[in-house]
Design a protein around this motif. Structure first.
Motif, short mmCIF file in Angstrom:
data_model
loop_
_atom_site.label_atom_id
_atom_site.label_comp_id
_atom_site.label_asym_id
_atom_site.label_seq_id
_atom_site.Cartn_x
_atom_site.Cartn_y
_atom_site.Cartn_z
N SER A 56 0.84 -1.19 0.00
CA SER A 56 0.00 0.00 0.00
C SER A 56 0.88 1.25 0.00
O SER A 56 1.99 1.21 0.54
N ASP B 20 0.53 3.62 1.75
CA ASP B 20 0.61 4.05 3.15
C ASP B 20 1.94 3.74 3.81
O ASP B 20 2.33 4.39 4.76
N LYS C 37 3.05 9.05 0.54
CA LYS C 37 1.82 8.59 1.18
C LYS C 37 0.54 9.23 0.64
O LYS C 37 -0.55 8.77 0.92
N GLU C 38 0.68 10.33 -0.09
CA GLU C 38 -0.53 10.99 -0.60
C GLU C 38 -0.81 10.63 -2.05
O GLU C 38 -1.74 11.15 -2.66
N GLN D 105 -3.22 5.44 -5.17
CA GLN D 105 -2.79 4.09 -5.49
C GLN D 105 -3.75 3.51 -6.52
O GLN D 105 -4.94 3.75 -6.47
N ALA E 203 -7.94 -2.53 1.85
CA ALA E 203 -7.18 -1.29 1.67
C ALA E 203 -6.64 -1.14 0.26
O ALA E 203 -6.25 -0.06 -0.16
N ILE F 214 -2.26 -2.86 6.60
CA ILE F 214 -1.95 -1.45 6.85
C ILE F 214 -2.66 -0.88 8.07
O ILE F 214 -2.45 0.28 8.40
N ASP F 215 -3.52 -1.65 8.69
CA ASP F 215 -4.21 -1.14 9.87
C ASP F 215 -4.54 -2.31 10.81
O ASP F 215 -5.49 -3.05 10.59
#
Ligand code: SF4
Lengths: 297, 130, 219
Positions: free
Chosen positions: A109, A111, A116-117, A120, C153, C172-173
Motif C-alpha cells: 500500500s 501508506d 503517502k498521498e 494508489q 485497503a 496497513i491497519d
C-alpha cells in the motif's frame, strides 16, 4: 550468455534467484556492481518495483541493464502504480528488449512508502495480472484486440506460506495456479514444515509449478523482533532468535549467513522445494557468501 | 453574566449540596452563578458555549457521583460533553480549561465550596497572569 | 448513508475571514446522523466562530439554519431570504448539498465546512466505517456481502494480499479486519466457499460514466 530462466525451471536442478534493488536516484553504479557480482552465480535476478512503495529507479530499467550485462532478469510488476494500460505497454516494451520473466505481485500500500498521498492504482490484482500476461502471450491485449506481435513471458508470482489464517491465502494461490504460473517465490520462511506443507499444496494442484522458498537472513535479535512485529506474513521462530543471541558481538551478519546457508542445504537435500529466492536487502554484495556456504557455487 | 463563573448544578446532587452550603453559611465566591438543571446530562455543549458568549469566564458542570446518577448515564454523558467543549474552546483559541466537570453527592457542601473556589481562584490567577 | 467530518476550525475560519455576516447552514439528513452537520453542529460551529472572532476583536454575525435535505433544490429554495441577508454561506452538508446551494445562489460564495468522506454505516456510537464505493457494478453477491472494493485497503478482487496480519487483520491497519478474511469467514459459514475460488475478471471501472447520471424507469 545466461540460460533462459524458463529452461532452468524445466530442468531437474535446484533453482537459485536473488534480487537487485534499484537505487533512489538516477545512478545505476551500485546496481551494475551487484549485477556483475551476481549474474553468473544465480539463475535469475529479480528487480523490485518501487519496493515498499518507495519511489525509485524503475524495475524495467535495471532489467535492461541486466540484459546488457548478460544476466537473466525477472521483472517484478506490482498493481499499485500502473493501470491495465500502462502495465500492458510496459510489458510489451520489456519483451521487445529481451526481458522474458515477469513476477506478478499485488504491491504494498502507498501508506507504507514515501509518497503517502499518492493515488494508489490497483486497477488489477495479482491474479488478474497473471491472466493479463497470458493474454499478451497469446498476442492479444486484455480488451480483446489483436497485437502486432505478442509476448512470450515466463510467469511467476509470490505467496505467503506463513500467513495466519492460511486458508484465504491458499485460495488465492489456487486462483493464481489456475491462472497459470511457472514459478512461485515465497515470502521469507524459516520453518521447513511450513514450506513443505505449502509445496505439497501446490504440487497437489499442479506438479509443474516450481517453488522457490524465500530466504531472508536474520542478522540480529533486534531485526528478528522488528520483523516479527512489523512484517506481516513473516514468523521468525524462537530458536533462530536464541541462536543469534548467543552469537558473539559483531558476528550477526556472519551468523545470519550461516543459518540461511544451513536452511538452504536442508531444503535442497531433503527436496523440500525446488529452489530458493534470496533477499538480502542492502547487503547484496554478501549474497555470494550465502551461496558458497550453502554449496551452491 | 460578565466575569461570572456559571455552575450547572444537577438537582439531585450539586444543587442540594449548594443549598446546604448556603444554610450552613459556608462562604464561596460571589462571582459564582448557580443554574439548577434536572440532570447534568441535560447540559449540552451549546449551553456551555453560549455561557461563554454571554461573557462567563468559566463554566462548571456538577453531577451525581459515579454510579449514583438518577438518570443512569447523565453524569458520564456530561463529562464527555465537557471534554468536547474543552476541545471546541481550544479550537476557538479560548482556554479549554475554563470548563470543568465534577461529581458530587448531595450531602457534600464542603466539597461544593472547594470545587467552586478552586475554579474561581484558578481563573482569577490566570487572569492576573494575562 | 453519506459520512462527513467537520473541517478543522482553522480552515473554516480562514475561509470566512473576509465576511462579516455568514449563514451557517446544516443539513437534516446524512450529516445529521453522523454528527457532522446537523442543527446541533450548526449551533456549535456558529458559537465557536462568534467566540473566536469576538476574542480577536473582529466580530462576526452568524445566521443559523438547517435544511431538511440540502441536496434538493425545492428544500434549499426555502432559505433564500436568509441567504440574501448574508455575505457568504458556510454549508455543513455533504459535497452534494454544498453544490446544490452554490448552484441555486450563484451570486453568493458557498463554502464547505465539512469534508465528505464516504458511504458508510455506524459501527458503534460515534464511529462510522466505509461500506460502499458506489462503483455502479455491485458484486456483493459473490463476496458474502462484504465489499472488498472499499473494505480492502487495496481494493483487491480475487483474495487477500500477502500481508494479512496474524489473526486476520489488515496489513496497513492492525485495528481493521482484512476484508478477505471476512469474506472467507462469511462464505465458509454459508457453505459457499466455492464462490471465493471463482476468478473475478478485471473490474469495469467505467460502469458509472463520470459524472454519474441515473434515469429512473417510468412508474
Ligand atoms: S490485508 Fe486484507 S484488507 Fe488489507 S490490503 Fe491486504 S487483502 Fe486488503
Amino acid at each position: 550468455m545466461s540460460t533462459p530462466f524458463r529452461e532452468i525451471l524445466k530442468k531437474e536442478g535446484f533453482v537459485v534467484t536473488t534480487e537487485v534493488g534499484p537505487e533512489k536516484g538516477s545512478s545505476v553504479s551500485k546496481a551494475i556492481e551487484h549485477i556483475e557480482l551476481l549474474k553468473d552465480k544465480v539463475h535469475g535476478l529479480n528487480v523490485t518495483d518501487n519496493q515498499s512503495s518507495v519511489m525509485r529507479y524503475p524495475s524495467l530499467g535495471i532489467c535492461l541493464l541486466i540484459k546488457e550485462h548478460g544476466g537473466e532478469p525477472v521483472l517484478q510488476v506490482t498493481c499499485r502504480d500502473r493501470n491495465r494500460m500502462a502495465i500492458q505497454a510496459d510489458l510489451l516494451f520489456a519483451h521487445s528488449r529481451g526481458v522474458r520473466n515477469v513476477l506478478c505481485l499485488t504491491g504494498d500500500s502507498v501508506d507504507v512508502g514515501d509518497h503517502k498521498e499518492a493515488k494508489q492504482v490497483f486497477d488489477l490484482d495479482s491474479v488478474q495480472l497473471i491472466h493479463l500476461v497470458h493474454t499478451l502471450n497469446s498476442a492479444r491485449d486484455i480488451a480483446g484486440n489483436e497485437l502486432s506481435g505478442g509476448t512470450d513471458f515466463c510467469v511467476g508470482t509470490a505467496a505467503s506460506p506463513s500467513s495466519d489464517p492460511i486458508e484465504p491465502q491458499l485460495i488465492k494461490v489456487e486462483k493464481k495456479i489456475k491462472a497459470g504460473v511457472d514459478f512461485i517465490q515465497t515470502q521469507a520462511v524459516y520453518e521447513l514444515d511450513e514450506i513443505k506443507r505449502f509445496t505439497d499444496f501446490v504440487r497437489n494442484m499442479d506438479e509443474k509449478v516450481r517453488i522457490l522458498a524465500g530466504i531472508v537472513p536474520i542478522i540480529g535479535v533486534k531485526m528478528a523482533a522488528y520483523m516479527n512485529e512489523n512484517v506481516p506474513g513473516i514468523v521468525i521462530p524462537q530458536r533462530i532468535i536464541d541462536e543469534l543471541a548467543e552469537a558473539p558481538k559483531g558476528t550477526g551478519v556472519a551468523k545470519g549467513i550461516e543459518m540461511s546457508a544451513r536452511m538452504i542445504r536442508q531444503l535442497k537435500e531433503e527436496r523440500v522445494c525446488d529452489g530458493v529466492h534470496i533477499m538480502f536487502i542492502g547487503r547484496e554484495e554478501r549474497v555470494p557468501e550465502i551461496l558458497e556456504a550453502a554449496g551452491l557455487v | 453574566m460578565k466575569g461570572r463563573v456559571i455552575a450547572f448544578c444537577c438537582e439531585h446532587s450539586a444543587y442540594p449540596a449548594a443549598d446546604l452550603a448556603g444554610r450552613l453559611r459556608l462562604h464561596y465566591s460571589e462571582s459564582l452563578r448557580i443554574i439548577r438543571v434536572p440532570c447534568a446530562g441535560r447540559v449540552d455543549v451549546i449551553h456551555m458555549l453560549k455561557a461563554f458568549e454571554k461573557g462567563a469566564r468559566a463554566v462548571l458542570v456538577l453531577g451525581c457521583e459515579d454510579g449514583a446518577c438518577h438518570h443512569i448515564t447523565g453524569n458520564t454523558r456530561a463529562r464527555e460533553r465537557v471534554e468536547q467543549c474543552q476541545v471546541l474552546l481550544d479550537e476557538a483559541r479560548l482556554d479549554g480549561r475554563s470548563v470543568a466537570m465534577h461529581n458530587i453527592s448531595p450531602n457534600a457542601p464542603q466539597k461544593f465550596v472547594r470545587i467552586a473556589d478552586e475554579l474561581v481562584n484558578a481563573k482569577e490567577q490566570s487572569r492576573e497572569a494575562i | 448513508m453519506i459520512i462527513a467530518e467537520r473541517k478543522p476550525m482553522e480552515e473554516i475560519e480562514e475561509s470566512v475571514a473576509e465576511y462579516k455576516k455568514v449563514l451557517v447552514a446544516g443539513c437534516g439528513t446524512c450529516v445529521t446522523v453522523c454528527w457532522a452537520g446537523g442543527e446541533k453542529e450548526v449551533g456549535i460551529l456558529a458559537s465557536q466562530l462568534r467566540l473566536a472572532r469576538g476574542a480577536a476583536g473582529n466580530e462576526i454575525v452568524t445566521l443559523e439554519t438547517t435544511v431538511e435535505r440540502q441536496c434538493e433544490k425545492e428544500m434549499v429554495t426555502e432559505i433564500k431570504d436568509k441567504v440574501a441577508e448574508a455575505d457568504a454561506v458556510l454549508s455543513l452538508a455533504c459535497g452534494s448539498g454544498v453544490q446544490t446551494m452554490a448552484e441555486l445562489f450563484d451570486d453568493k460564495p458557498v463554502l464547505p465546512a465539512v469534508n465528505t468522506t464516504f458511504i458508510g454505516m455506524p459501527e458503534r456510537e460515534g464511529l462510522w466505517v466505509e461500506m460502499c464505493g458506489a462503483c455502479g457494478d455491485c458484486f456483493l453477491d459473490r463476496t458474502g456481502g462484504v465489499c472488498p472494493m472499499v473494505r480492502c485497503a487495496k481494493g483487491l478482487l480475487n483474495g487477500p494480499c500477502g500481508g494479512t496480519r496474524k489473526g486476520g487483520m489488515c496489513e496497513i491497519d492492525p485495528d481493521k479486519d482484512c476484508a478477505w478474511v471476512l469474506v472467507h469467514r462469511r462464505l465458509e459459514k454459508q457453505g459457499r466457499l466455492d464462490l471465493m475460488r471463482e476468478y473475478v475478471t478485471p473490474k469495469n471501472f467505467r460502469a458509472v460514466r463520470r459524472p454519474g447520471k441515473v434515469q429512473a424507469a417510468k412508474a
